[in-house]
Design an enzyme around this catalytic site. Structure first.
Site, PDB file in Angstrom:
ATOM      1  N   ASP A  25       0.879  -1.164   0.000  1.00 52.18           N
ATOM      2  CA  ASP A  25       0.000   0.000   0.000  1.00 52.18           C
ATOM      3  C   ASP A  25       0.918   1.216   0.000  1.00 52.18           C
ATOM      4  O   ASP A  25       1.504   1.564   1.026  1.00 52.18           O
ATOM      5  CB  ASP A  25      -0.895  -0.029   1.254  1.00 52.18           C
ATOM      6  CG  ASP A  25      -1.703   1.259   1.436  1.00 52.18           C
ATOM      7  OD1 ASP A  25      -1.664   2.131   0.542  1.00 52.18           O
ATOM      8  OD2 ASP A  25      -2.367   1.389   2.485  1.00 52.18           O
ATOM      9  N   LYS A  88       2.778  11.183  -3.185  1.00 54.14           N
ATOM     10  CA  LYS A  88       1.763  10.514  -4.002  1.00 54.14           C
ATOM     11  C   LYS A  88       0.825  11.520  -4.678  1.00 54.14           C
ATOM     12  O   LYS A  88       0.311  11.281  -5.767  1.00 54.14           O
ATOM     13  CB  LYS A  88       0.954   9.562  -3.113  1.00 54.14           C
ATOM     14  CG  LYS A  88      -0.024   8.662  -3.857  1.00 54.14           C
ATOM     15  CD  LYS A  88      -0.665   7.710  -2.866  1.00 54.14           C
ATOM     16  CE  LYS A  88      -1.669   6.789  -3.498  1.00 54.14           C
ATOM     17  NZ  LYS A  88      -2.242   5.868  -2.495  1.00 54.14           N
ATOM     18  N   GLU A 188      -7.349   0.357  -4.371  1.00 55.76           N
ATOM     19  CA  GLU A 188      -7.331   0.217  -2.912  1.00 55.76           C
ATOM     20  C   GLU A 188      -8.633  -0.330  -2.320  1.00 55.76           C
ATOM     21  O   GLU A 188      -8.595  -1.257  -1.503  1.00 55.76           O
ATOM     22  CB  GLU A 188      -6.963   1.568  -2.274  1.00 55.76           C
ATOM     23  CG  GLU A 188      -5.489   1.902  -2.494  1.00 55.76           C
ATOM     24  CD  GLU A 188      -5.170   3.377  -2.345  1.00 55.76           C
ATOM     25  OE1 GLU A 188      -6.043   4.148  -1.906  1.00 55.76           O
ATOM     26  OE2 GLU A 188      -4.034   3.745  -2.683  1.00 55.76           O
ATOM     27  N   ASP A 212     -13.302   4.679   2.024  1.00 52.90           N
ATOM     28  CA  ASP A 212     -11.872   4.829   2.318  1.00 52.90           C
ATOM     29  C   ASP A 212     -11.487   6.299   2.390  1.00 52.90           C
ATOM     30  O   ASP A 212     -11.412   6.983   1.372  1.00 52.90           O
ATOM     31  CB  ASP A 212     -11.057   4.112   1.236  1.00 52.90           C
ATOM     32  CG  ASP A 212      -9.538   4.200   1.474  1.00 52.90           C
ATOM     33  OD1 ASP A 212      -9.100   4.971   2.356  1.00 52.90           O
ATOM     34  OD2 ASP A 212      -8.791   3.488   0.766  1.00 52.90           O
TER      35      ASP A 212
END
Ligand code: ADP
Ligand code: MG
Length: 628
Positions: A25, A88, A188, A212
């Site tokens: 992850d 990211k 994800e 999420d």
């Protein structure tokens, strides 16, 4: 005696020493690496500290060393210029994309070119987000190799569901640069659903929502899980919404109330970072307590849970709105959702949990059911799911199957610039579909195939993905060639379009990679536009269709007259010509009803002659037979 696992699908013997595939992850805020041990996913702890979470932070030390994770995080305060976080957010982005957020970063982002991919400057060197992410991945790889005591070279890496193609490719590149063979990029929320879904492969199919909320991104996915199959029914999200925004809300609150000095905040990066850390600490603490206070550079900073909740209410509201859109796409109501999976550190905020449980009725614990899935650490779920996916790819888990969906409709341009949808929005992939077309002109040897993505009726309002020309069609009268246009989307979301003339067998295939090349905001925007313009689009479509039909009939009328002049009396011929010219006039205008009326008039008048012609053809055919 050692057990040697045999892969029944491939018929090969798995070498247990080499077949380990890790799941990673690669988060905005935190990254984790995990693997499946004796059938169970497990996060690999950082040697030395034993921490599962590795902060996605890099520190470029004066002596040339590069520190990663907790070690690096300490320098956010001391040396912000040389400490990289949230990389990211920069993956696959240009400076123009991130301009409005640039103050959030304490380090230097190069702004001399707003169009091409961003670079980060550390001391006198430039780094790409890919290189920086590779450094994080390399650290994770090293942790795993140390703990597992063997080389680790294969991985599954997760990305937010709405990462576009550039961002996915950047993630793959980062893996490669870190010495990892990236076998699969997995969404994800899909990975997270694997973790909770694995428990009972025999259970009946259930609708599941995966909510999420991490540090930088929000994803909501609606899945159907049952019999070992995980099917994504719909997804929505926002790549710029997460716990970082909660931190910013607190900072703004402190600036507005004078607790921190706003100008000082903008000018002094070290001070800015100190305030940022204080805000995050406050937020985390408020997940457990009712108020927070501290002092920073002699000033008192405080906030209560009530104040915090008021600040973030609009942000939470936005995530719930997106949940509504995802449900709508899946044609479901909140009551239909039987399990709600909470993922991401920010779902620890009680107000977030509360909003989610209120929206998805069955998540309400007071009703006594166990629909709310929040018992695995929300920040570890994705990595554990990635490990499970890795295990599936290693051939160790036979009955698992992963399906995905297309976020927007895919189709081709047809006559008049109309969009002809071949794969509708939210279609499950992998998929292979085909539709047959033909030529509109006699002797046509080429056909342009232009591929579009979007929900509007006219291709000019949609997004062009690519085009190619099928050439070498043997000359035939219009309408005779059978051209099959096939859309093939593989499990990675890559679209292949194939055009094939069936009579001659000639074919041409193009590979279109930008299937997911749109950020969620733009997808949402395109959907909104299509709803807003639905009425006028329909009107334009009807007009274009009437015109196409009229042109077609005019053409065949001319052809008919040329072939069957002998059976049409002169007065009738004059009348046909007059009706045809009337129709031609109407086609030049914008009145679809007029076109249709004149089309009808011409058809009605010409129909009896068509019957006569038919009889003649049949008679001649019979004669021909007799003569033989
Ligand atoms: P990402 O997927 O973006 O890397 P994570 O899932 O690790 O993010 O979540 C990180 C976010 O969770 C950060 O914004 C962090 O501040 C927040 N977070 C972690 N613990 C808590 C907590 N106890 N209360 C509120 N927010 C938290
Ligand atoms: Mg995450």
């Amino acid at each position: 005696m050692a057990i040697v696992p045999i892969n029944m699908q491939k018929g090969t013997v798995n070498d247990p020493e080499s077949e380990i595939i890790v799941g990673i992850d690669l988060g905005t805020t935190n990254s984790l690496i995990a693997y499946v041990k004796d059938g169970k996913p497990e996060v690999i702890k950082t040697p030395g500290t034993g921490a599962a979470l590795v902060p996605s932070v890099l520190y470029f030390a004066p002596d040339g060393r590069i520190l990663v994770g907790d070690e690096a995080k300490k320098y956010l305060l001391e040396d912000p210029k040389n400490t990289i976080f949230s990389v990211k957010r920069l993956m696959g982005k240009s400076f123009g994309d991130i301009r409005q957020f640039k103050d959030f970063f304490g380090y230097q982002i190069i702004d001399d070119d707003t169009e091409s991919l961003v670079k980060i400057r550390v001391k006198d060197k430039f780094y790409t987000p890919v290189e920086l992410s590779a450094l994080i991945l390399k650290a994770l790889k090293q942790h795993a190799e140390q703990v597992l005591n063997r080389p680790v070279t294969k991985a599954v890496i997760t990305v937010p569901a709405y990462f576009n193609d550039n961002q996915r490719q950047a993630t793959r590149d980062a893996g490669k640069l870190a010495g990892l063979d990236v076998l699969r990029i997995v969404n994800e929320p899909t990975a997270a659903s694997l973790v909770y879904g694995l428990g009972d492969p025999d259970a009946p199919a259930r609708k599941v929502a995966v909510y999420d909320l991490g540090g930088g991104t929000f994803d909501i996915s609606i899945l159907e899980i049952g019999g070992g199959i995980y099917e994504v029914l719909s997804t929505h999200g926002d790549t710029f919404l997460g716990g970082d925004d909660f931190d910013r809300a607190i900072i703004r609150h402190w600036a507005e109330t004078g607790a921190v000095d706003a100008t000082h905040l903008n000018q002094d990066k070290a001070y800015g970072q100190a305030v940022r850390l204080a805000a995050e600490t406050a937020k985390k603490q408020l997940s457990d307590t009712q108020d927070f206070s501290t002092t920073l550079q002699g000033k008192h900073l405080s906030i209560t849970r009530d104040q915090f909740e008021a600040l973030i209410r609009p942000l939470i509201r936005r995530t719930i709105d997106l949940c509504g859109l995802a449900l709508k796409d899946a044609k479901l109501n909140p009551e239909d959702i039987e399990a709600i999976v909470l993922v991401g550190g920010s779902t620890r905020v009680p107000a977030v949990k509360q909003a989610v449980t209120t929206f998805f009725k069955k998540a309400d614990k007071s009703s006594g059911n166990k629909a709310l899935k929040d018992y695995i650490h929300p920040d570890e779920t994705v990595a554990l799911g990635a490990a499970i996916q890795a295990d599936i790819l290693a051939g160790n888990n036979k009955n698992a199957l992963l399906l995905d969906i297309t976020p927007l409709s895919l189709g081709i341009e047809t006559i008049g610039g109309l969009m002809d949808v071949i794969v509708p929005r939210n279609t499950k992939i992998p998929i292979k579909v085909g539709r047959e077309y033909t030529t509109s002109v006699d002797g046509q040897t080429k056909l342009k195939v232009a591929v579009y993505q979007g929900e509007r009726q006219l291709v000019k309002d949609n997004r062009k993905l690519g085009e190619f020309i099928l050439s070498g069609i043997p000359p035939m009268p219009a309408g005779i060639p059978k051209i099959e246009i096939g859309f093939i989307i593989d499990a990675d979301g890559v679209l292949n379009v194939r055009a094939r003339e069936k009579r001659s067998g000639i074919e041409q295939t193009v590979r279109i990679r930008s299937q997911y090349g749109l950020p969620p905001e733009q997808i949402a925007q395109m959907l909104k536009e299509s709803v807003r313009h639905a009425k006028e689009d329909m009107a334009v479509k009807a007009l274009l269709e009437a015109r196409n039909e009229a042109k077609h009939v005019i053409q065949s009328t001319d052809k008919f007259i040329a072939q069957h002049r002998d059976i049409i009396p002169d007065e009738a011929l004059a009348e046909i010509q007059r009706l045809k010219e009337n129709l031609q006039d109407a086609v030049r205008g914008d009145d679809k009803d007029l076109i249709n009326a004149r089309l009808q008039a011409l058809n009605d008048f010409a129909a009896p002659f068509a019957h006569l012609a038919m009889d003649k053809v049949v008679r001649e055919a019979m004669k021909g037979k007799k003569a033989k």
